[in-house]
Design a protein around this motif. Structure first.
Motif, PDB file in Angstrom:
ATOM      1  N   THR A 104      -1.541  49.154  65.260  1.00 12.08           N
ATOM      2  CA  THR A 104      -0.977  50.131  66.185  1.00 12.08           C
ATOM      3  C   THR A 104      -0.422  49.927  67.622  1.00 12.08           C
ATOM      4  OG1 THR A 104      -2.884  51.767  65.434  1.00 12.08           O
ATOM      5  CG2 THR A 104      -1.837  52.549  67.419  1.00 12.08           C
ATOM      6  N   SER A 105      -0.746  48.814  68.268  1.00 13.60           N
ATOM      7  CA  SER A 105      -0.350  48.457  69.483  1.00 13.60           C
ATOM      8  C   SER A 105       0.999  47.798  69.302  1.00 13.60           C
ATOM      9  CB  SER A 105      -1.398  47.405  70.164  1.00 13.60           C
ATOM     10  OG  SER A 105      -0.832  46.940  71.405  1.00 13.60           O
ATOM     11  N   ALA A 106       1.238  46.923  68.132  1.00 11.84           N
ATOM     12  CA  ALA A 106       2.098  46.237  67.827  1.00 11.84           C
ATOM     13  C   ALA A 106       3.414  47.294  67.206  1.00 11.84           C
ATOM     14  CB  ALA A 106       2.064  45.153  66.740  1.00 11.84           C
ATOM     15  N   TYR A 107       2.906  48.345  66.641  1.00 11.57           N
ATOM     16  CA  TYR A 107       3.746  49.175  66.257  1.00 11.57           C
ATOM     17  C   TYR A 107       4.279  50.245  67.595  1.00 11.57           C
ATOM     18  CZ  TYR A 107       5.686  53.416  63.587  1.00 11.57           C
ATOM     19  OH  TYR A 107       6.577  54.484  63.194  1.00 11.57           O
ATOM     20  N   GLU A 108       3.593  50.291  68.246  1.00  5.73           N
ATOM     21  CA  GLU A 108       3.951  51.091  69.661  1.00  5.73           C
ATOM     22  C   GLU A 108       5.068  50.214  70.545  1.00  5.73           C
ATOM     23  OE1 GLU A 108       0.489  51.777  71.775  1.00  5.73           O
ATOM     24  OE2 GLU A 108      -0.158  53.528  70.455  1.00  5.73           O
ATOM     25  N   GLU A 109       4.873  48.802  70.410  1.00  3.17           N
ATOM     26  CA  GLU A 109       5.924  47.848  70.863  1.00  3.17           C
ATOM     27  C   GLU A 109       7.194  47.920  70.222  1.00  3.17           C
ATOM     28  OE1 GLU A 109       5.791  45.397  73.678  1.00  3.17           O
ATOM     29  OE2 GLU A 109       4.105  46.404  74.343  1.00  3.17           O
ATOM     30  N   PHE A 110       7.189  48.051  68.921  1.00  6.13           N
ATOM     31  CA  PHE A 110       8.273  48.164  68.028  1.00  6.13           C
ATOM     32  C   PHE A 110       9.184  49.466  68.214  1.00  6.13           C
ATOM     33  CE2 PHE A 110       9.460  49.317  63.700  1.00  6.13           C
ATOM     34  CZ  PHE A 110      10.912  48.436  63.341  1.00  6.13           C
ATOM     35  N   GLN A 111       8.295  50.699  68.432  1.00 10.02           N
ATOM     36  CA  GLN A 111       8.903  51.712  68.656  1.00 10.02           C
ATOM     37  C   GLN A 111       9.528  52.014  69.846  1.00 10.02           C
ATOM     38  OE1 GLN A 111       8.979  54.474  66.514  1.00 10.02           O
ATOM     39  NE2 GLN A 111       8.695  52.879  65.131  1.00 10.02           N
ATOM     40  N   SER A 112       8.947  51.062  70.948  1.00 11.74           N
ATOM     41  CA  SER A 112       9.446  51.257  72.226  1.00 11.74           C
ATOM     42  C   SER A 112      11.013  50.344  72.489  1.00 11.74           C
ATOM     43  CB  SER A 112       8.565  50.433  73.012  1.00 11.74           C
ATOM     44  OG  SER A 112       9.065  50.264  74.597  1.00 11.74           O
ATOM     45  N   PHE A 113      10.903  49.340  71.659  1.00 11.44           N
ATOM     46  CA  PHE A 113      12.172  48.457  71.089  1.00 11.44           C
ATOM     47  C   PHE A 113      13.152  49.507  70.501  1.00 11.44           C
ATOM     48  CE2 PHE A 113      15.029  46.514  68.344  1.00 11.44           C
ATOM     49  CZ  PHE A 113      15.669  45.469  69.264  1.00 11.44           C
ATOM     50  N   LEU A 114      12.810  50.312  69.636  1.00 12.86           N
ATOM     51  CA  LEU A 114      13.794  51.124  68.940  1.00 12.86           C
ATOM     52  C   LEU A 114      14.173  52.251  69.575  1.00 12.86           C
ATOM     53  CD1 LEU A 114      12.344  51.328  65.223  1.00 12.86           C
ATOM     54  CD2 LEU A 114      14.112  49.948  65.942  1.00 12.86           C
ATOM     55  N   GLN A 115      13.652  52.739  70.860  1.00  7.92           N
ATOM     56  CA  GLN A 115      14.188  53.600  71.461  1.00  7.92           C
ATOM     57  C   GLN A 115      15.018  53.358  72.247  1.00  7.92           C
ATOM     58  OE1 GLN A 115      10.766  55.343  73.562  1.00  7.92           O
ATOM     59  NE2 GLN A 115       9.869  56.079  71.812  1.00  7.92           N
ATOM     60  N   GLU A 116      15.319  51.921  72.431  1.00 13.85           N
ATOM     61  CA  GLU A 116      16.582  51.481  73.337  1.00 13.85           C
ATOM     62  C   GLU A 116      17.631  50.634  72.609  1.00 13.85           C
ATOM     63  OE1 GLU A 116      14.794  49.382  76.463  1.00 13.85           O
ATOM     64  OE2 GLU A 116      13.463  51.071  77.028  1.00 13.85           O
ATOM     65  N   GLN A 117      17.528  50.267  71.281  1.00 16.45           N
ATOM     66  CA  GLN A 117      18.147  49.367  70.680  1.00 16.45           C
ATOM     67  C   GLN A 117      18.730  50.222  69.475  1.00 16.45           C
ATOM     68  OE1 GLN A 117      19.225  46.417  71.999  1.00 16.45           O
ATOM     69  NE2 GLN A 117      18.039  46.775  73.655  1.00 16.45           N
ATOM     70  N   GLU A 118      19.834  49.747  68.960  1.00 17.01           N
ATOM     71  CA  GLU A 118      20.345  50.334  67.815  1.00 17.01           C
ATOM     72  C   GLU A 118      20.399  49.257  66.658  1.00 17.01           C
ATOM     73  OE1 GLU A 118      21.994  53.459  66.922  1.00 17.01           O
ATOM     74  OE2 GLU A 118      21.232  54.407  68.854  1.00 17.01           O
ATOM     75  N   VAL A 119      19.263  49.182  65.998  1.00 18.35           N
ATOM     76  CA  VAL A 119      19.106  48.162  64.852  1.00 18.35           C
ATOM     77  C   VAL A 119      18.538  48.738  63.827  1.00 18.35           C
ATOM     78  CG1 VAL A 119      18.231  45.989  64.136  1.00 18.35           C
ATOM     79  CG2 VAL A 119      18.835  46.163  66.755  1.00 18.35           C
ATOM     80  N   PRO A 120      19.078  48.742  62.580  1.00 20.13           N
ATOM     81  CA  PRO A 120      18.600  49.242  61.259  1.00 20.13           C
ATOM     82  C   PRO A 120      16.895  48.641  61.271  1.00 20.13           C
ATOM     83  CG  PRO A 120      20.656  48.362  60.814  1.00 20.13           C
ATOM     84  CD  PRO A 120      20.459  47.791  62.454  1.00 20.13           C
ATOM     85  N   ALA A 121      15.995  49.468  60.814  1.00 27.59           N
ATOM     86  CA  ALA A 121      14.723  49.388  61.043  1.00 27.59           C
ATOM     87  C   ALA A 121      14.098  50.122  59.870  1.00 27.59           C
ATOM     88  CB  ALA A 121      14.047  49.355  62.202  1.00 27.59           C
ATOM     89  N   ALA A 122      12.812  49.275  59.423  1.00 32.42           N
ATOM     90  CA  ALA A 122      12.194  49.826  58.103  1.00 32.42           C
ATOM     91  C   ALA A 122      10.726  49.417  58.505  1.00 32.42           C
ATOM     92  CB  ALA A 122      12.841  49.424  56.852  1.00 32.42           C
ATOM     93  N   VAL A 123       9.755  50.254  58.053  1.00 29.49           N
ATOM     94  CA  VAL A 123       8.520  50.068  58.059  1.00 29.49           C
ATOM     95  C   VAL A 123       7.729  50.135  56.619  1.00 29.49           C
ATOM     96  CG1 VAL A 123       6.235  51.213  59.102  1.00 29.49           C
ATOM     97  CG2 VAL A 123       8.336  51.104  60.389  1.00 29.49           C
ATOM     98  N   ILE A 124       6.809  49.245  56.402  1.00 36.00           N
ATOM     99  CA  ILE A 124       6.059  49.356  55.285  1.00 36.00           C
ATOM    100  C   ILE A 124       4.657  49.600  55.812  1.00 36.00           C
ATOM    101  CG2 ILE A 124       5.168  47.810  53.223  1.00 36.00           C
ATOM    102  CD1 ILE A 124       7.818  46.504  53.340  1.00 36.00           C
TER     103      ILE A 124
END
Length: 108
Positions: free
Chosen positions: A35-55
């Motif tokens: 959950t902590s790592a996912y929050e870091e990932f989400q924080s990154f995605l809010q500022e960057q335009e990179v295609p992303a996927a979650v499993i």
């Protein structure tokens, strides 16, 4: 940029085959570290335009296992992969998944 969830190997195939750099995150919905790592990932995605996927590793175990098999990288959760041209260019797991680490991986 919003991420998509991958629920099948076909969806994984399509995501991996896409052009350019892309991020793949393996997430356990019951793990506080994930959950902590996912929050870091989400924080990154809010500022960057990179295609992303979650499993979601518990809900979509066959897809999660396929990632480990396909790229010959031991399964961990949480785990993040930077893909480019269908190949893993960088990966890390657990507490090493931070917004800053993702930024640095994309620069390399």
């Amino acid at each position: 940029m919003a991420q998509k969830e991958l629920h099948s190997i076909e969806e994984l195939d399509q995501f991996v085959a896409g052009e350019g750099k892309r991020l793949l995150f393996k997430h356990s919905t019951i793990c506080p570290i994930s959950t902590s790592a996912y929050e870091e990932f989400q924080s990154f995605l809010q500022e960057q335009e990179v295609p992303a996927a979650v499993i979601l590793v518990r809900e979509d175990r066959p897809v999660s296992n396929e990632v480990a098999d396909r790229f010959a990288i031991k399964h961990e959760s949480p785990q993040i992969f930077l893909l480019d041209g269908g190949q893993v260019k960088w990966h890390t797991s657990h507490w090493k998944i931070t917004k800053d680490a993702i930024v640095e991986a994309l620069k390399a």
